[in-house]
Design a protein around this motif. Sequence first.
Motif, PDB file in Angstrom:
ATOM      1  N   GLU A   1      -5.327  27.703  29.741  1.00 12.32           N
ATOM      2  CA  GLU A   1      -6.425  27.778  28.774  1.00 12.32           C
ATOM      3  C   GLU A   1      -7.668  28.168  29.567  1.00 12.32           C
ATOM      4  N   THR A   2      -8.298  29.264  29.188  1.00 12.99           N
ATOM      5  CA  THR A   2      -9.418  29.795  29.960  1.00 12.99           C
ATOM      6  C   THR A   2     -10.560  30.155  29.025  1.00 12.99           C
ATOM      7  N   ARG A   3     -11.766  29.707  29.374  1.00 13.06           N
ATOM      8  CA  ARG A   3     -12.944  30.053  28.574  1.00 13.06           C
ATOM      9  C   ARG A   3     -13.326  31.512  28.819  1.00 13.06           C
ATOM     10  N   LEU A   4     -13.835  32.153  27.801  1.00 14.21           N
ATOM     11  CA  LEU A   4     -14.325  33.522  27.951  1.00 14.21           C
ATOM     12  C   LEU A   4     -15.391  33.571  29.044  1.00 14.21           C
ATOM     13  N   SER A   5     -16.254  32.557  29.082  1.00 22.89           N
ATOM     14  CA  SER A   5     -17.315  32.519  30.100  1.00 22.89           C
ATOM     15  C   SER A   5     -16.728  32.475  31.506  1.00 22.89           C
ATOM     16  N   GLU A   6     -15.613  31.800  31.692  1.00 22.38           N
ATOM     17  CA  GLU A   6     -14.983  31.752  33.017  1.00 22.38           C
ATOM     18  C   GLU A   6     -14.523  33.141  33.447  1.00 22.38           C
TER      19      GLU A   6
END
Length: 168
Positions: A122-127
């Motif tokens: 699970e990865t944030r767009l910001s990351e």
Amino acid sequence: MTNHAGEMYHYHVWANQTILGRIGELPTSVLHQEVNSSYPTIAHALSHIYAVDTMWYKVLSGMGMQEALQEGMPLNAQILPSIEEYTQAFAELAERLKQWLQGQNDLEQTILLDNPFAGIRETRLSEMVLHLVNHGTYHRGNISTMLRQLGHASTMNDYALYWYQGLA
């Protein structure tokens, strides 16, 4: 709420323009002159940054990472003949990514990123945006070293200079 990932992306665009501008001030041969470094030429390093930025843009735009890698990574081998062509390519990609950023309401939204090298996360767009920026910073450092090895000064493109120029 401050959009730190978006601000960092704007820094990335500025830093790319800054290093491209410096290379454009030098003899045209510098772009393709071989050097014993991370990449055989500055053109190869620029192509790598561009390929990875393109790949992450595709992922951020909704493409699966495997497909984005298949489409973006051949750009690694696409060596452009002039700094003007690199400048144009980077500017066009930057505009597409800026448009994408403007359309985002929530960069903290997560997606299931299936990285073929590291697995599912699970990865944030910001990351992902911050990774793109960090990757570019790393390789602009390679380019600065390559310029010095070729007998030319680089140019400062640190984030702090970006602040002090009033761009942040």
